[in-house]
Design an enzyme around this catalytic site. Sequence first.
Site, short mmCIF file in Angstrom:
data_model
loop_
_atom_site.label_atom_id
_atom_site.label_comp_id
_atom_site.label_asym_id
_atom_site.label_seq_id
_atom_site.Cartn_x
_atom_site.Cartn_y
_atom_site.Cartn_z
N HIS A 164 84.30 33.58 8.17
CA HIS A 164 83.07 34.34 7.90
C HIS A 164 83.05 34.84 6.45
O HIS A 164 82.09 34.58 5.70
CB HIS A 164 82.97 35.52 8.88
CG HIS A 164 81.73 36.35 8.73
ND1 HIS A 164 80.62 36.19 9.52
CD2 HIS A 164 81.42 37.35 7.87
CE1 HIS A 164 79.68 37.06 9.16
NE2 HIS A 164 80.15 37.78 8.15
N GLU A 165 84.11 35.52 6.05
CA GLU A 165 84.16 36.06 4.69
C GLU A 165 84.19 34.93 3.67
O GLU A 165 83.65 35.05 2.57
CB GLU A 165 85.36 36.99 4.51
CG GLU A 165 85.38 38.21 5.43
CD GLU A 165 84.09 39.02 5.43
OE1 GLU A 165 83.40 39.05 4.39
OE2 GLU A 165 83.74 39.60 6.50
N HIS A 185 80.73 34.00 2.75
CA HIS A 185 80.19 34.91 1.73
C HIS A 185 80.75 34.55 0.35
O HIS A 185 80.04 34.53 -0.65
CB HIS A 185 80.60 36.36 2.05
CG HIS A 185 79.79 37.01 3.14
ND1 HIS A 185 78.42 37.10 3.09
CD2 HIS A 185 80.17 37.63 4.29
CE1 HIS A 185 77.98 37.75 4.18
NE2 HIS A 185 79.03 38.08 4.92
N GLU A 200 74.26 36.69 4.67
CA GLU A 200 74.79 36.59 6.03
C GLU A 200 74.60 35.17 6.59
O GLU A 200 75.41 34.70 7.39
CB GLU A 200 74.09 37.62 6.92
CG GLU A 200 74.84 38.03 8.17
CD GLU A 200 76.15 38.77 7.94
OE1 GLU A 200 76.42 39.20 6.80
OE2 GLU A 200 76.93 38.89 8.91
#
Lengths: 500, 500
Positions: free
Chosen positions: A263-264, A267, A293
């Site tokens: 997830h990170e 980003h 997001e």
Amino acid sequence: MSLEMQFTEHMKKLIAYNEAVSLLYWDLRTGAPKKGVDLRSETIGVISSDIFIMSTSEKFGDLITALEAKKGELEPVMLRSVEEARKQYDLSKKIPADEYKEFVILQSKAESVWETAKDTDDFSLFQPYLEKMVATTKKMIGYWGEKNGSAYNTLLDQYEPGMTTEILDEVFGELRNRIIPLVQKIAESTNKPKTDFLYRQFPKEAQESFSDKILEQLGYDFEAGRLDETVHPFMIGINRQDVRITTKYDEKDFRTAVFGTIHECGHALYEQNIGEELSGTLVETGASMGIHESQSLFFENFVGRSEKFWEKNYELLKVFSPEQFGQVPQEEFIRAINESKPSLIRIEADELTYALHIMIRYELEKGLFNGDLEVKDLPQLWNDKYEEYLGIRPSNDAEGVLQDVHWAGASFGYFPSYALGYMYAAQFKNAMLKDLPNYDELLAAGDIAPIRNWLTENVHKHGSMKKPLEILEEATGEGLNAEHLAKYLEEKYSKVYQLA
Amino acid sequence: MSLEMQFTEHMKKLIAYNEAVSLLYWDLRTGAPKKGVDLRSETIGVISSDIFIMSTSEKFGDLITALEAKKGELEPVMLRSVEEARKQYDLSKKIPADEYKEFVILQSKAESVWETAKDTDDFSLFQPYLEKMVATTKKMIGYWGEKNGSAYNTLLDQYEPGMTTEILDEVFGELRNRIIPLVQKIAESTNKPKTDFLYRQFPKEAQESFSDKILEQLGYDFEAGRLDETVHPFMIGINRQDVRITTKYDEKDFRTAVFGTIHECGHALYEQNIGEELSGTLVETGASMGIHESQSLFFENFVGRSEKFWEKNYELLKVFSPEQFGQVPQEEFIRAINESKPSLIRIEADELTYALHIMIRYELEKGLFNGDLEVKDLPQLWNDKYEEYLGIRPSNDAEGVLQDVHWAGASFGYFPSYALGYMYAAQFKNAMLKDLPNYDELLAAGDIAPIRNWLTENVHKHGSMKKPLEILEEATGEGLNAEHLAKYLEEKYSKVYQLA
């Protein structure tokens, strides 16, 4: 010095100060010694407040005005940077200084009261603060001037430029109508995945090594970033060549670290691939919370939780935790990591039910700002909506209306971005398939570059030169469309739960 | 706001900015990703330059002047802070702005030319820059005004307030006369220690664990600091409760890490134990370069290289590298870590010969500023002095006059502090013995607290409230006296080399 040069100098200075604050914060979270924390927080306060002063100084205001007067002559990057500067400038300068200061103090008080209220499960403590926060925010909207026809739209626009309740009502409505029946079917399914093996011991060091390998595969540039451990995972851009991520290791549930890291990483890939021509400007950043997001969720769900991704990586995972997964067939593993179960806490929600948590908050916020909903009615309404949408009811406010910090920080209008991220991601995926019909094979081969490059080309490189809906439309050929996420969820969960 | 309050606010801001720059620097050295380095350096430049502006602003100057006018009413800490502020202010403000700027540019050019000159062993490249640097420094001394009667004393005073060539000539002369015969006796000794076992493999992780244990024993507060790895070890105060040290691991010579760590720990203990009442002021720092070095050298030599320290710790060391030391008797180990051999490179010199390297530099600097020594004559003189003092002659300038960066940065007058650190440390040790006659037993028992507390009481807690020579005299009852170091070295090396 020309106006443009003065403005550029000012931006560079702001960026340098932001680098300092970002690093002070990152260090505080990753490894700063305990006793130094208080002084560190003061230091962050001093420099942040100087950044605020620089962004709102009269001199800078005059510079913005002077550049606006010659709009027609400005290069596109300069033009957008001036727009951004104006937006930040007005957000604080339109508020009378003493009221602004009071608001900042109120926020910090409210956050600490919220913490106590949550710990003691006592909404009545927080209620007067939340009431004041809502009232003050309404007053601020008066100063800012309504945007897109309603008070709440003004707030939405701050996080997701161009977003309105008109759009959200439609897409959220459609999505809800498709998700709720799915959630019900899953509840009734007798084909539930086996998940016990997920919770076996997986040593931290091994999780770390596996995470490193996955990050490399996804194309995270370790020469322009690093991975560390924190209580709450985050991504932070220190400078454009130094984009760091953190993760959390749970030795009894490897998913925390692996999906958190992916997830990170999503980003970070965004920040690492913003166009170089935006370097040193105010548009060298994500287009919005929702678009940001969408990138983290794209990698977390459309890559990380996909069947094909594990075709490449399941054997590798077994190397790092052989006893845990040695006897588990790949199909069973895929079903397990895609388990869906209604839950009360947003940040623990799965891919399918997450959007419902957001819709509940959205409806309540809208009611507070555009309707006649009162703060005192929030706990009851919150619980009713959880029962209606998710079929479960919080037994207290700590696991209900008090669970999120956002309202204590007056971040009204922020929540919808999370659900928008899901929808954007699904829509990007759908458009990407036209250019990359071999998407599944790429994933299965661990060949992520074409996928990442598509996102860079269509999303990352633009930074915040375009508005979120512009990016979406140019990349996908259509406006926001909940159908793509709905269809994806239906197909995915029908398979996971072997629904008829 | 009162003048004092304005001044305090200003100091606090300076301290916050210094925390940011320190952390940006620490991170750059310990773990910042490679590609972000250029932008990071720019950011450090931006914030450092703002610190400079803040320290030399007209507004701050007026504040200093106004406070000086009411000197009699100021509290001691405020008074000393105002003095420090004045010193920093005058150092830059007495120089015409354009000349100051030119000097800064010259320094940064000279450093890069020096690097090339050293790499290619070509003094002629560096010579014109060094000439200009000396000439400009002389001109600056003209602006600052001579201090203590000579140009070079003005420079000495910047690093070691109150220090003069009159004092140094005497103590360095005495020390030299005691060290040189000792070096010669050692060269002729047939009782040389065996050292081959020092260079055996000692894995980094084990060195790290051993270093941690030693730091704990010495009383380094890990809740107010941390240990990391860098190419060049250093100590850095991020804030008063966050004092970090770094070390370097050489798997083929464990002494690098162990003695490096102990040395930096000595610096850190100083910073960690400055009196709390100096918090947030300009005197919350070491009294001088020399006093700071006395603390690192005290721990490195009088603790770390002592026989008694290893009575406690040699068995522990064996645990971490059993094959290396298992068969080596403790006495042999002690002799080995105290081997002395004349060498050409200052930073590799041992405890006995180090001061000679410093004296050579001191004599040359003094000649440049107070005498008629010319830059072009430095290489020849350098080599002659090495032959005279250490009995060895550099075969080229890279291992001779070009070895240190200091002169390229115009840090004339800095070198003596290193040798002063040795003398101060020996003198503190001698005075400490009167209060702690059981010093040896304390070391042998690993009970460092009384030793550390003595240093805190007599040195650390004062920060820079007192001048170095005041600290020395109050702690030891006498002025600078080379006898203590000379005697210590004679006794120690007579034992190590079993001299008659």
